[in-house]
Design a protein around this motif. Structure first.
Motif, mmCIF file in Angstrom:
data_model
loop_
_atom_site.group_PDB
_atom_site.id
_atom_site.type_symbol
_atom_site.label_atom_id
_atom_site.label_comp_id
_atom_site.label_asym_id
_atom_site.label_seq_id
_atom_site.Cartn_x
_atom_site.Cartn_y
_atom_site.Cartn_z
ATOM 1 N N ALA A 13 24.976 -10.583 30.226
ATOM 2 C CA ALA A 13 25.342 -10.166 29.045
ATOM 3 C C ALA A 13 24.115 -9.670 27.896
ATOM 4 O O ALA A 13 23.907 -8.867 27.591
ATOM 5 C CB ALA A 13 25.821 -10.356 28.441
ATOM 6 N N GLY A 14 23.042 -10.578 27.795
ATOM 7 C CA GLY A 14 21.875 -10.386 26.963
ATOM 8 C C GLY A 14 20.847 -9.255 27.254
ATOM 9 O O GLY A 14 20.793 -8.885 25.591
ATOM 10 N N THR A 15 20.997 -9.108 28.663
ATOM 11 C CA THR A 15 20.256 -7.879 28.786
ATOM 12 C C THR A 15 20.259 -6.474 28.477
ATOM 13 O O THR A 15 20.414 -5.050 27.285
ATOM 14 C CB THR A 15 20.012 -7.704 30.006
ATOM 15 O OG1 THR A 15 19.069 -9.471 30.266
ATOM 16 C CG2 THR A 15 18.488 -6.936 30.638
ATOM 17 N N ALA A 16 22.326 -6.929 28.608
ATOM 18 C CA ALA A 16 23.103 -5.285 28.221
ATOM 19 C C ALA A 16 23.222 -5.348 26.926
ATOM 20 O O ALA A 16 22.855 -3.849 26.154
ATOM 21 C CB ALA A 16 24.223 -4.839 28.447
ATOM 22 N N ILE A 17 23.489 -5.940 25.787
ATOM 23 C CA ILE A 17 23.695 -6.267 24.403
ATOM 24 C C ILE A 17 22.292 -5.337 24.373
ATOM 25 O O ILE A 17 22.330 -4.866 22.762
ATOM 26 C CB ILE A 17 23.926 -7.340 24.270
ATOM 27 C CG1 ILE A 17 25.223 -7.585 24.355
ATOM 28 C CG2 ILE A 17 23.164 -7.706 22.915
ATOM 29 C CD1 ILE A 17 26.050 -9.138 24.068
ATOM 30 N N GLY A 18 21.351 -6.218 24.204
ATOM 31 C CA GLY A 18 19.888 -6.049 23.477
ATOM 32 C C GLY A 18 19.566 -4.972 23.517
ATOM 33 O O GLY A 18 18.785 -4.331 23.411
ATOM 34 N N ALA A 19 19.595 -4.097 25.029
ATOM 35 C CA ALA A 19 19.371 -3.057 25.395
ATOM 36 C C ALA A 19 19.717 -1.719 24.858
ATOM 37 O O ALA A 19 19.574 -0.791 24.356
ATOM 38 C CB ALA A 19 19.095 -2.928 26.940
ATOM 39 N N THR A 20 21.063 -1.960 24.220
ATOM 40 C CA THR A 20 22.127 -1.340 23.855
ATOM 41 C C THR A 20 21.400 -0.859 22.175
ATOM 42 O O THR A 20 21.393 -0.063 21.733
ATOM 43 C CB THR A 20 23.761 -1.268 23.903
ATOM 44 O OG1 THR A 20 23.709 -1.723 25.233
ATOM 45 C CG2 THR A 20 24.708 -0.519 23.270
ATOM 46 N N ILE A 21 20.996 -2.386 21.273
ATOM 47 C CA ILE A 21 21.278 -2.355 20.583
ATOM 48 C C ILE A 21 19.690 -1.562 20.289
ATOM 49 O O ILE A 21 19.155 -1.013 18.911
ATOM 50 C CB ILE A 21 21.189 -3.690 19.205
ATOM 51 C CG1 ILE A 21 22.293 -4.307 19.787
ATOM 52 C CG2 ILE A 21 20.493 -4.042 18.659
ATOM 53 C CD1 ILE A 21 22.476 -5.896 19.412
#
Length: 111
Positions: A13-21
């Protein structure tokens, strides 16, 4: 859910949020940004699928080992009960023999 599963899901989840931002704030064309978002979401789906498969395998492994242990315990219990039943039957047969002998004595004495 186990701690390792929660950790994996948190990392994903952290990876997905960071990549999206990171993609949304990067100066790039809209089409390139949308393409990157699609690639990131596909990558996330693959990661989640892999994590789900690993979690499923862990659960199956734990339950199959527990099932084997339970089967062994039941077999041991049945075996133990069988031996105890034999002991009880032997003891009862012995007591029955004694009672028959006493009864025979009493019948002989009463004649």
């Amino acid at each position: 859910m186990s701690d390792s599963s929660n950790t994996i899901l948190g990392i994903l989840a952290g990876t997905a949020i960071g990549a999206t931002i990171g993609i949304l704030f990067a100066p790039d064309k809209g089409t390139a940004t949308r393409k990157k978002l699609v690639e990131q979401s596909n990558s996330l789906v693959d990661d989640v699928a892999q994590s789900t498969t690993q979690l499923k395998n862990q659960v199956v492994e734990k339950f199959s080992s527990k099932t084997s242990s339970l089967e062994d315990e039941v077999e041991s219990l049945v075996s133990s009960a069988s031996y105890k039943a034999e002991d009880v039957i032997t003891t009862l047969e012995s007591k029955l023999k004694e009672l028959k002998a006493k009864n025979k004595k009493l019948q002989t004495a009463a004649k």
